[in-house]
Design a protein around this motif. Sequence first.
Motif, PDB file in Angstrom:
ATOM      1  N   ILE A 118      11.132 -10.474  10.182  1.00 36.80           N
ATOM      2  CA  ILE A 118      10.028 -11.420  10.011  1.00 36.80           C
ATOM      3  C   ILE A 118       8.925 -11.079  11.016  1.00 36.80           C
ATOM      4  N   LYS A 119       7.718 -10.826  10.505  1.00 39.96           N
ATOM      5  CA  LYS A 119       6.606 -10.397  11.356  1.00 39.96           C
ATOM      6  C   LYS A 119       5.352 -11.190  11.031  1.00 39.96           C
ATOM      7  N   PRO A 120       4.421 -11.304  11.998  1.00 36.57           N
ATOM      8  CA  PRO A 120       3.111 -11.892  11.686  1.00 36.57           C
ATOM      9  C   PRO A 120       2.380 -11.028  10.669  1.00 36.57           C
ATOM     10  N   ALA A 121       1.570 -11.662   9.837  1.00 31.28           N
ATOM     11  CA  ALA A 121       0.834 -10.917   8.811  1.00 31.28           C
ATOM     12  C   ALA A 121      -0.044  -9.823   9.409  1.00 31.28           C
ATOM     13  N   THR A 122      -0.547 -10.039  10.624  1.00 34.09           N
ATOM     14  CA  THR A 122      -1.412  -9.049  11.270  1.00 34.09           C
ATOM     15  C   THR A 122      -0.666  -7.762  11.627  1.00 34.09           C
ATOM     16  N   GLU A 123       0.666  -7.802  11.633  1.00 35.19           N
ATOM     17  CA  GLU A 123       1.455  -6.601  11.926  1.00 35.19           C
ATOM     18  C   GLU A 123       1.897  -5.883  10.657  1.00 35.19           C
ATOM     19  N   PRO A 177       0.144 -16.378   9.633  1.00 34.63           N
ATOM     20  CA  PRO A 177       1.463 -16.658   9.069  1.00 34.63           C
ATOM     21  C   PRO A 177       2.496 -15.588   9.399  1.00 34.63           C
ATOM     22  N   LEU A 178       3.754 -16.013   9.411  1.00 39.57           N
ATOM     23  CA  LEU A 178       4.883 -15.102   9.492  1.00 39.57           C
ATOM     24  C   LEU A 178       5.323 -14.774   8.073  1.00 39.57           C
ATOM     25  N   LEU A 179       5.695 -13.530   7.821  1.00 32.22           N
ATOM     26  CA  LEU A 179       6.026 -13.101   6.466  1.00 32.22           C
ATOM     27  C   LEU A 179       7.521 -12.822   6.315  1.00 32.22           C
ATOM     28  N   LEU A 180       8.108 -13.398   5.279  1.00 32.65           N
ATOM     29  CA  LEU A 180       9.489 -13.142   4.895  1.00 32.65           C
ATOM     30  C   LEU A 180       9.455 -12.197   3.702  1.00 32.65           C
ATOM     31  N   LEU A 236       0.814  -1.214   0.000  1.00 35.14           N
ATOM     32  CA  LEU A 236       0.000   0.000   0.000  1.00 35.14           C
ATOM     33  C   LEU A 236       0.851   1.268   0.000  1.00 35.14           C
ATOM     34  N   THR A 237       1.956   1.248   0.709  1.00 39.54           N
ATOM     35  CA  THR A 237       2.811   2.433   0.760  1.00 39.54           C
ATOM     36  C   THR A 237       3.412   2.746  -0.603  1.00 39.54           C
ATOM     37  N   LEU A 238       3.806   1.694  -1.315  1.00 44.12           N
ATOM     38  CA  LEU A 238       4.419   1.863  -2.636  1.00 44.12           C
ATOM     39  C   LEU A 238       3.376   1.913  -3.751  1.00 44.12           C
ATOM     40  N   ASN A 239       2.144   1.504  -3.423  1.00 45.09           N
ATOM     41  CA  ASN A 239       1.051   1.433  -4.401  1.00 45.09           C
ATOM     42  C   ASN A 239       1.442   0.546  -5.583  1.00 45.09           C
ATOM     43  N   GLN A 240       1.930  -0.646  -5.261  1.00 48.67           N
ATOM     44  CA  GLN A 240       2.286  -1.589  -6.318  1.00 48.67           C
ATOM     45  C   GLN A 240       2.150  -3.014  -5.800  1.00 48.67           C
ATOM     46  N   PHE A 241       2.071  -3.966  -6.746  1.00 46.59           N
ATOM     47  CA  PHE A 241       1.975  -5.374  -6.369  1.00 46.59           C
ATOM     48  C   PHE A 241       3.333  -5.873  -5.911  1.00 46.59           C
ATOM     49  N   HIS A 242       3.287  -6.880  -5.039  1.00 44.55           N
ATOM     50  CA  HIS A 242       4.502  -7.331  -4.364  1.00 44.55           C
ATOM     51  C   HIS A 242       4.322  -8.803  -4.008  1.00 44.55           C
ATOM     52  N   MET A 243       5.416  -9.505  -3.745  1.00 47.39           N
ATOM     53  CA  MET A 243       5.331 -10.908  -3.333  1.00 47.39           C
ATOM     54  C   MET A 243       6.168 -11.140  -2.080  1.00 47.39           C
ATOM     55  N   VAL A 244       5.644 -11.966  -1.176  1.00 46.84           N
ATOM     56  CA  VAL A 244       6.336 -12.352   0.048  1.00 46.84           C
ATOM     57  C   VAL A 244       6.176 -13.863   0.247  1.00 46.84           C
ATOM     58  N   VAL A 245       6.927 -14.401   1.188  1.00 52.68           N
ATOM     59  CA  VAL A 245       6.766 -15.799   1.599  1.00 52.68           C
ATOM     60  C   VAL A 245       6.025 -15.826   2.926  1.00 52.68           C
ATOM     61  N   ALA A 246       5.022 -16.679   3.024  1.00 53.87           N
ATOM     62  CA  ALA A 246       4.291 -16.858   4.276  1.00 53.87           C
ATOM     63  C   ALA A 246       4.631 -18.220   4.861  1.00 53.87           C
ATOM     64  N   TYR A 247       4.890 -18.228   6.162  1.00 56.74           N
ATOM     65  CA  TYR A 247       5.190 -19.465   6.897  1.00 56.74           C
ATOM     66  C   TYR A 247       4.126 -19.659   7.969  1.00 56.74           C
ATOM     67  N   TYR A 248       3.451 -20.813   7.941  1.00 53.56           N
ATOM     68  CA  TYR A 248       2.409 -21.155   8.904  1.00 53.56           C
ATOM     69  C   TYR A 248       2.953 -22.178   9.900  1.00 53.56           C
ATOM     70  N   PRO A 249       3.240 -21.776  11.149  1.00 53.66           N
ATOM     71  CA  PRO A 249       3.735 -22.741  12.150  1.00 53.66           C
ATOM     72  C   PRO A 249       2.794 -23.930  12.332  1.00 53.66           C
ATOM     73  N   HIS A 250       1.494 -23.673  12.233  1.00 54.80           N
ATOM     74  CA  HIS A 250       0.485 -24.741  12.226  1.00 54.80           C
ATOM     75  C   HIS A 250      -0.673 -24.251  11.360  1.00 54.80           C
ATOM     76  N   PRO A 251      -1.553 -25.140  10.908  1.00 53.64           N
ATOM     77  CA  PRO A 251      -2.561 -24.763   9.900  1.00 53.64           C
ATOM     78  C   PRO A 251      -3.437 -23.571  10.251  1.00 53.64           C
ATOM     79  N   ALA A 252      -3.785 -23.403  11.513  1.00 54.82           N
ATOM     80  CA  ALA A 252      -4.691 -22.318  11.893  1.00 54.82           C
ATOM     81  C   ALA A 252      -3.968 -21.034  12.302  1.00 54.82           C
ATOM     82  N   ALA A 253      -2.650 -21.026  12.190  1.00 55.33           N
ATOM     83  CA  ALA A 253      -1.870 -19.896  12.680  1.00 55.33           C
ATOM     84  C   ALA A 253      -1.924 -18.706  11.734  1.00 55.33           C
TER      85      ALA A 253
END
Length: 244
Positions: free
Chosen positions: A182-187, A172-175, A153-170
């Motif tokens: 590395i932060k949770p997606a909610t942050e 994800p952490l974003l790389l 949103l800050t750059l106003n462009q499309f972007h790609m990241v890696v998401a890691y799910y410690p368990h299925p309902a978690a």
Amino acid sequence: MASFFNVLCYSLIIGTLLTQRLVASDESREPLTAIDRQNIDLIRQFYGERAGKRATAWRHLLHQLTHTHTATRSDKKSVSESTQLEGINRFFNQLQFIDDDKLWGKKDYWATPNEFIGVGGGDCEDFSIAKYFSLLSLGVDEEKLRLVYVKALTLNQFHMVVAYYPHPAAVPLLLDNLDGEIKPATERLDLLPIYSFNGSQLWLMKQKGQGQLAGDAAKLSAWNDVRLRNNEQELRRPAINLDE
């Protein structure tokens, strides 16, 4: 003109320092396997000596993040997945960001990890793909990993990241190469998720979590292409040489 040459010299110095940092000696390094050396030789012969040094550092890192020595160095223990995430994210985030049209002469090109290491730079897809395949090679379960297309949103462009799910309902952490921590997606309120995928599935991301299953990842032609080229260790030359 003087400022141009100053910028050029600065770029060359930064590139040299980066290579030196990637290949810094480490007494804990284990001997590389024949497969490792084949991979390094392939990259070195195609892209040059500096590329070979980056490939060597990468292969050593993969070994270090698989097992670590105990205090006596006689035994080994498995490395935690959180350590693997940090190590892989930090390593690849050292490489140079550059748009596809400048580097490859194409509007959109997804490089394999070998190409990304060989060239020494790439765009957000290349950072993410290299991290994804490296984590898989370390034994991280594919079900825990996804490549996620987002709107930065800050750059106003499309972007790609890696998401890691410690368990299925978690959540994800974003790389990410934009934010090295590395932060949770909610942050990551600066990222709006659109869809995600891994080696088998495709999801529509309606929330900063699992999302809605939308079918087979085979629908994504660019993803199929890069996986095929990665399996066949196919290499292509960029439009410019970042090591010169």
